[in-house]
Design a protein around this motif. Structure first.
Motif, short mmCIF file in Angstrom:
data_model
loop_
_atom_site.label_atom_id
_atom_site.label_comp_id
_atom_site.label_asym_id
_atom_site.label_seq_id
_atom_site.Cartn_x
_atom_site.Cartn_y
_atom_site.Cartn_z
N ILE A 15 2.28 -3.87 -10.18
CA ILE A 15 0.79 -3.65 -10.95
C ILE A 15 0.64 -2.19 -10.44
N ASP A 16 -0.16 -1.21 -11.30
CA ASP A 16 -0.43 0.44 -10.36
C ASP A 16 -2.04 0.25 -11.73
N ASP A 17 -2.31 1.38 -11.42
CA ASP A 17 -3.24 2.02 -11.23
C ASP A 17 -2.97 3.16 -12.46
N ILE A 18 -2.05 3.78 -12.54
CA ILE A 18 -1.72 5.12 -12.90
C ILE A 18 -0.23 5.39 -12.66
N THR A 59 0.76 -0.84 0.10
CA THR A 59 0.05 -0.28 0.18
C THR A 59 0.94 1.53 0.41
N VAL A 60 0.37 1.66 -1.43
CA VAL A 60 1.57 3.29 -1.34
C VAL A 60 0.18 4.83 -1.37
N SER A 61 0.54 5.81 -0.07
CA SER A 61 -0.43 6.29 -0.17
C SER A 61 0.02 7.41 -0.81
MG MG Z 1 -2.46 4.56 -5.97
#
Ligand code: MG
Ligand code: 5GP
Length: 187
Positions: A107-110, A75-77
């Motif tokens: 894998i990341d969203d953007i 988890t990265v914020s």
């Molecule tokens: Mg993110």
């Protein structure tokens, strides 16, 4: 008492439809499978989705990967609360030691400023993985994102704040099936 209302009415426009996403995710899965299945040696393949934005993307993608693999999450914020600007990436907990020596697909969203993926890359290098590749559903067509190395990209999109298909605004809108731009007064 107020009744729940549809979040559809907060959308200004759709940038990528659920059908376009589904088609592209299949193409990406084929490309990733071909490459990862040709890797030699006895290292394992580990998917490392970055929570929470990649939750829907990884669920769709991994079901189209036919090889033996494991999944760990980090988890990265970077965005907090009502902000639409990145505030620097921060790792919430340690990356599991068990991925040392393995082939890792992040894998990341953007991909936006690139600070998230740079942070993960340096953590994985310190941990000593066998290889690292990154896979993003979206990439903003801004210099910082375009200059960040990334093996697999789903769609290049304009520099706008988007939600849906896992991406949130203040924790909401992840359940929209399309990638959307919100109306200015949505919250
Ligand atoms: Mg993110
Ligand atoms: P970077 O670290 O590359 O600046 O940004 C990556 C992270 O910022 C993404 O994983 C995502 O959580 C968040 N982010 C960047 N751009 C957007 C956006 O347009 N919409 C949403 N919802 N999150 C974004």
């Amino acid at each position: 008492m107020q009744r729940a209302r549809s979040i559809r009415q907060d959308i200004d426009r759709i940038l990528v439809t659920q059908q376009q996403i589904a088609d592209r995710v299949s193409e990406m899965a084929n490309e990733i499978s071909a490459e990862l299945m040709s890797l030699e040696g006895d290292s394992e393949i580990v998917l490392l989705p970055i929570m929470t934005g990649s939750v829907i993307f990884v669920a769709d993608l991994m079901r189209q990967l036919p090889m033996r693999l494991r999944i760990d999450v980090v988890t990265v914020s970077s965005y907090t609360g009502l902000s639409k600007k990145s505030q620097g990436a921060r790792l919430r907990d340690k990356i599991p030691e068990s991925i040392r020596g393995q082939h890792v697909l992040v894998i990341d969203d953007i991909l936006d400023s690139g600070s998230t993926i740079r942070l993960i890359r340096s953590e994985l290098e310190n941990l000593g993985v066998r290889s690292m590749r990154s896979c993003m559903l979206l990439r903003k067509t801004i210099p910082s994102a375009m200059a960040t190395p990334c093996e697999y990209v789903g769609f290049d999109i304009p520099d706008e704040f988007v939600v849906g298909y896992g991406l949130d605004y203040n924790g909401y809108y992840r359940n929209l099936p399309d990638i959307c731009v919100l109306k200015a007064d949505a919250h």
